[in-house]
Design a protein around this motif. Structure first.
Motif, PDB file in Angstrom:
ATOM      1  N   GLY A 140       0.811  -1.204   0.000  1.00  0.00           N
ATOM      2  CA  GLY A 140       0.000   0.000   0.000  1.00  0.00           C
ATOM      3  C   GLY A 140       0.845   1.254   0.000  1.00  0.00           C
ATOM      4  O   GLY A 140       0.543   2.227  -0.692  1.00  0.00           O
ATOM      5  N   THR A 141       1.948   1.241   0.765  1.00  0.00           N
ATOM      6  CA  THR A 141       2.849   2.396   0.796  1.00  0.00           C
ATOM      7  C   THR A 141       3.478   2.627  -0.567  1.00  0.00           C
ATOM      8  O   THR A 141       3.546   3.767  -1.055  1.00  0.00           O
ATOM      9  N   MET A 142       3.940   1.559  -1.205  1.00  0.00           N
ATOM     10  CA  MET A 142       4.570   1.692  -2.519  1.00  0.00           C
ATOM     11  C   MET A 142       3.565   2.197  -3.550  1.00  0.00           C
ATOM     12  O   MET A 142       3.898   3.038  -4.399  1.00  0.00           O
ATOM     13  N   SER A 143       2.324   1.691  -3.507  1.00  0.00           N
ATOM     14  CA  SER A 143       1.312   2.146  -4.465  1.00  0.00           C
ATOM     15  C   SER A 143       1.014   3.626  -4.276  1.00  0.00           C
ATOM     16  O   SER A 143       0.843   4.371  -5.249  1.00  0.00           O
ATOM     17  N   ALA A 144       0.946   4.072  -3.000  1.00  0.00           N
ATOM     18  CA  ALA A 144       0.695   5.493  -2.741  1.00  0.00           C
ATOM     19  C   ALA A 144       1.827   6.357  -3.287  1.00  0.00           C
ATOM     20  O   ALA A 144       1.599   7.425  -3.865  1.00  0.00           O
ATOM     21  N   LEU A 145       3.080   5.899  -3.117  1.00  0.00           N
ATOM     22  CA  LEU A 145       4.229   6.636  -3.644  1.00  0.00           C
ATOM     23  C   LEU A 145       4.198   6.678  -5.165  1.00  0.00           C
ATOM     24  O   LEU A 145       4.510   7.706  -5.779  1.00  0.00           O
ATOM     25  N   ILE A 146       3.818   5.551  -5.778  1.00  0.00           N
ATOM     26  CA  ILE A 146       3.750   5.506  -7.247  1.00  0.00           C
ATOM     27  C   ILE A 146       2.697   6.480  -7.755  1.00  0.00           C
ATOM     28  O   ILE A 146       2.919   7.188  -8.750  1.00  0.00           O
ATOM     29  N   LEU A 147       1.543   6.533  -7.085  1.00  0.00           N
ATOM     30  CA  LEU A 147       0.500   7.471  -7.502  1.00  0.00           C
ATOM     31  C   LEU A 147       0.981   8.912  -7.423  1.00  0.00           C
ATOM     32  O   LEU A 147       0.746   9.716  -8.327  1.00  0.00           O
ATOM     33  N   ARG A 148       1.700   9.240  -6.337  1.00  0.00           N
ATOM     34  CA  ARG A 148       2.200  10.611  -6.197  1.00  0.00           C
ATOM     35  C   ARG A 148       3.240  10.924  -7.266  1.00  0.00           C
ATOM     36  O   ARG A 148       3.236  12.003  -7.866  1.00  0.00           O
ATOM     37  N   GLN A 149       4.142   9.979  -7.504  1.00  0.00           N
ATOM     38  CA  GLN A 149       5.165  10.192  -8.529  1.00  0.00           C
ATOM     39  C   GLN A 149       4.531  10.341  -9.909  1.00  0.00           C
ATOM     40  O   GLN A 149       4.952  11.175 -10.711  1.00  0.00           O
ATOM     41  N   LEU A 150       3.500   9.513 -10.171  1.00  0.00           N
ATOM     42  CA  LEU A 150       2.816   9.602 -11.456  1.00  0.00           C
ATOM     43  C   LEU A 150       2.160  10.964 -11.627  1.00  0.00           C
ATOM     44  O   LEU A 150       2.223  11.572 -12.704  1.00  0.00           O
ATOM     45  N   ALA A 151       1.527  11.469 -10.549  1.00  0.00           N
ATOM     46  CA  ALA A 151       0.886  12.779 -10.613  1.00  0.00           C
ATOM     47  C   ALA A 151       1.916  13.876 -10.870  1.00  0.00           C
ATOM     48  O   ALA A 151       1.688  14.794 -11.665  1.00  0.00           O
ATOM     49  N   GLU A 152       3.069  13.782 -10.214  1.00  0.00           N
ATOM     50  CA  GLU A 152       4.113  14.793 -10.399  1.00  0.00           C
ATOM     51  C   GLU A 152       4.681  14.751 -11.814  1.00  0.00           C
ATOM     52  O   GLU A 152       4.937  15.793 -12.421  1.00  0.00           O
ATOM     53  N   LYS A 153       4.874  13.536 -12.341  1.00  0.00           N
ATOM     54  CA  LYS A 153       5.383  13.418 -13.713  1.00  0.00           C
ATOM     55  C   LYS A 153       4.376  13.967 -14.720  1.00  0.00           C
ATOM     56  O   LYS A 153       4.737  14.641 -15.683  1.00  0.00           O
ATOM     57  N   THR A 154       3.090  13.663 -14.474  1.00  0.00           N
ATOM     58  CA  THR A 154       2.050  14.165 -15.371  1.00  0.00           C
ATOM     59  C   THR A 154       2.012  15.683 -15.348  1.00  0.00           C
ATOM     60  O   THR A 154       1.934  16.338 -16.394  1.00  0.00           O
ATOM     61  N   ARG A 155       2.069  16.235 -14.155  1.00  0.00           N
ATOM     62  CA  ARG A 155       2.038  17.698 -14.020  1.00  0.00           C
ATOM     63  C   ARG A 155       3.251  18.324 -14.700  1.00  0.00           C
ATOM     64  O   ARG A 155       3.137  19.341 -15.393  1.00  0.00           O
ATOM     65  N   ARG A 156       4.431  17.709 -14.520  1.00  0.00           N
ATOM     66  CA  ARG A 156       5.635  18.233 -15.142  1.00  0.00           C
ATOM     67  C   ARG A 156       5.519  18.200 -16.669  1.00  0.00           C
ATOM     68  O   ARG A 156       5.919  19.145 -17.357  1.00  0.00           O
ATOM     69  N   GLY A 157       4.928  17.125 -17.178  1.00  0.00           N
ATOM     70  CA  GLY A 157       4.743  17.026 -18.618  1.00  0.00           C
ATOM     71  C   GLY A 157       3.783  18.070 -19.153  1.00  0.00           C
ATOM     72  O   GLY A 157       4.014  18.676 -20.202  1.00  0.00           O
ATOM     73  N   LEU A 158       2.688  18.287 -18.410  1.00  0.00           N
ATOM     74  CA  LEU A 158       1.708  19.292 -18.825  1.00  0.00           C
ATOM     75  C   LEU A 158       2.309  20.687 -18.784  1.00  0.00           C
ATOM     76  O   LEU A 158       2.063  21.518 -19.672  1.00  0.00           O
ATOM     77  N   GLU A 159       3.100  20.959 -17.753  1.00  0.00           N
ATOM     78  CA  GLU A 159       3.742  22.268 -17.650  1.00  0.00           C
ATOM     79  C   GLU A 159       4.676  22.501 -18.827  1.00  0.00           C
ATOM     80  O   GLU A 159       4.772  23.620 -19.363  1.00  0.00           O
ATOM     81  N   GLY A 160       5.361  21.435 -19.263  1.00  0.00           N
ATOM     82  CA  GLY A 160       6.239  21.557 -20.425  1.00  0.00           C
ATOM     83  C   GLY A 160       5.458  21.870 -21.690  1.00  0.00           C
ATOM     84  O   GLY A 160       5.907  22.660 -22.532  1.00  0.00           O
TER      85      GLY A 160
END
Length: 576
Positions: A129-149
């Protein structure tokens, strides 16, 4: 008492497979692939697959998935012994939901097994559960970074505003460009028309009606929208930058990150939260300009003048409700009245009269009739008093309630009786074996027999613990009289300044909707149909029932029988 947890490696178990992929960006073929892998695992272990559950394009961050919920209900019904999935994150990526699933399945005696992790234990739940939560946060940050680009390059970060269309150009490798937009000439002409008319003094409501009459397609007419222009489509919210008149892209300025979305953990739905202006990302895109600065300034000046007038009116009347403060309905029947011609809401079109919102705001309904608010309220209250209090109607409802609850009680008694009979038989067999052993008649086969009987006893006792003892069905003999008195008291309370707010809230719970249809032969030029819930009405009577009888609560135990949809409660609606 919990069920006996089955051994994950034992053959002959009933297995269900759960598969999921998280978004439409992923291939739907992922589901058959997951099912095939899980079936192979079941075959290897000698398990019988009794059902397959699959959720397509559903995020693992929410538990409100149709087939996931169906699987939980099947588990409650004890239709399987083990849940099989490709990996733990297919079941859920949320720590709370993973822990809840494991806890619930353990209580039911169901194991969880995945191809990736094997039999799931508390250790997997915590770390996974901890790893899945971290993956979700990382995915959100990567998505946001891509959109900002993409924003930095002047491209779309998702969605195309009205007035533009995609501009996909071929690339040397055979693919096409993404996120580029170009001006749509027809829609751009409509945008200029809206700005010019508003700057000239026309209201957003008038502009919307004219556009609908002209047959001009509205934004999202082929998608989730109504296909009709409304004043909110045009005026929107100036703080959030929504609405045609507030879209800065029309002056060649791309504004991103005005708001962020947070997910309500209870419902799984996203809610918008505004970001401070310092966090906005602004890019100049002059090639997307549709409106000139001079016209934009005139519109903004008029919007500002209107806001100043509203603020001044509020200062003159500080007690008036503010929409953004969420004070609730202003009038007794606000939000409950609908047009019988088009189904749209009846709204206050003046300080004293109701009218059809579609006719008023969009011009898409021919019903231009209006009716005084006070007359509608008087006729509705009269209908509640004279029609819903009719003794025959109440008596029939009570009789139907008794029949339904008696049937449910008999079903519950039958289930308990069957489980109790089986438990009694098992206990007698256990006693017989114990007696035989005490008399010196021990045989090695008795141990295996005793183990099986003990396991069956534990399972039956767990089932009995989950089947509540049905409450006796008891209806207060004077319920009809109590009901009549309570509704009469409600009408009186609505005329009392101190009790009116509470009484109005109760009344609104009694009414499903009120349909107004123009009718020259009816009083005030309108026929009125009242749709309501007798179950909610009868809940007014709780205080009059003797709690010492331990009767089932009328407010919670009965089925909500509508006045318009149940046999035995004709006509289909009450005409007032």
């Amino acid at each position: 008492m919990t069920g006996r947890l089955v051994q994950a490696g034992a053959p002959g178990l009933r297995a269900v497979i759960y598969a999921r992929y998280s978004s439409e960006m992923q291939s739907a073929a992922s589901i058959p692939d997951q099912v095939r892998i899980c079936r192979r695992l079941c075959d290897e272990r000698g398990w019988e697959v009794v059902e397959v559950f699959a959720d397509e394009a559903m995020s693992g961050a929410t538990h409100l998935r149709p087939d996931f919920q169906r699987m939980l209900r099947a588990g409650e019904a004890r239709r399987f012994d083990v849940v099989v999935a490709e990996s733990l994150d297919r079941l859920s990526r949320d720590q709370e939901h993973v822990a809840g699933l494991h806890k619930r399945m353990t209580f039911l005696g169901v194991s969880i097994v995945t191809k990736a992790e094997g039999a799931i234990s508390e250790l997997h739940v915590g770390l996974g559960g901890t790893m899945s939560a971290l993956i979700l946060r990382q995915l959100a940050e990567k998505t946001r970074r891509g959109l900002e680009g993409r924003i930095g390059k002047g491209k779309s970060a998702g969605g195309i505003s009205y007035g533009y269309r995609l501009d996909r150009q071929p690339l040397p490798d055979g693919s096409f460009t993404t996120g580029d937009r170009t001006i749509d000439p027809e829609e751009a002409a409509t945008i200029r028309r809206i700005f010019e008319r508003y700057a000239a003094g026309a209201s957003a409501r008038t502009i919307a009606i004219d556009l609908n009459r002209a047959g001009i397609p509205a934004p999202r007419s082929g998608g989730k929208g109504s296909g009709r222009w409304s004043f909110s489509t045009i005026s929107g919210n100036w703080k959030r930058g929504t609405g045609i008149l507030n879209n800065e892209l029309y002056i060649g300025r791309l504004v991103w990150n005005r708001q962020r979305f947070v997910k309500d953990p209870a419902t799984g739905k996203r809610q918008a939260r505004p970001n401070p202006a310092s966090e906005w990302i602004i890019e100049e895109v002059p090639h997307l300009r549709i409106i000139e600065d001079e016209l934009w300034s005139r519109v903004k000046h008029r919007q500002g003048a209107i806001r100043e007038d509203i603020l001044a009116a509020r200062e003159d009347n500080p007690g008036a409700p503010h929409v953004e403060r969420g004070t609730g309905p202003k009038h007794l029947l606000s939000g409950l009245v609908a047009c019988g011609c088009c189904g749209a809401s009846y709204i206050m079109i003046s300080d004293s009269r109701y009218g059809c919102s579609a006719a008023r705001n969009r011009g898409t309904c021919s019903n231009r009739k209006t009716i005084p608010r006070m007359l509608v309220e008087e006729r509705v209250l009269g209908g509640l008093r004279d029609r819903l209090m009719h003794p025959d109607l109440v008596a029939e409802f009570i009789a139907e309630f008794q029949r339904a609850t008696q049937s449910e009680r008999l079903e519950a008694l039958a289930a308990r009786g069957e489980a109790e009979r089986k438990l009694g038989k098992v206990r007698r067999e256990i006693d017989n074996i114990v007696t035989a052993i005490a008399n010196g008649m021990f045989h090695p086969s008795m141990k295996a027999k005793m183990d099986g009987l003990e396991a069956e006893r534990v399972d039956l006792e767990a089932r009995l613990a989950e089947i509540p003892e049905p409450d006796p069905v008891a209806i207060h003999p004077g319920l009809s009289e109590i009901y009549a008195r309570k509704v009469a008291d409600l009408v009186a309370a609505l005329n009392d300044a101190e009790t009116k707010p509470e009484a109005a809230a109760i009344l609104r719970r009694l009414i499903g909707k009120i349909v107004l249809t123009p009718d020259a032969t009816a009083a005030n030029g309108h026929a009125i149909e009242l749709y309501g819930e007798l179950g909610a009405i009868l809940s007014l009577c709780d205080n009059g029932i003797d709690t010492n009888t331990k009767a089932r609560s009328v407010a919670t135990g009965l089925r909500q029988v509508t006045l318009v949809a149940e046999a035995g409660f004709e006509p289909a609606a009450f005409r007032l």
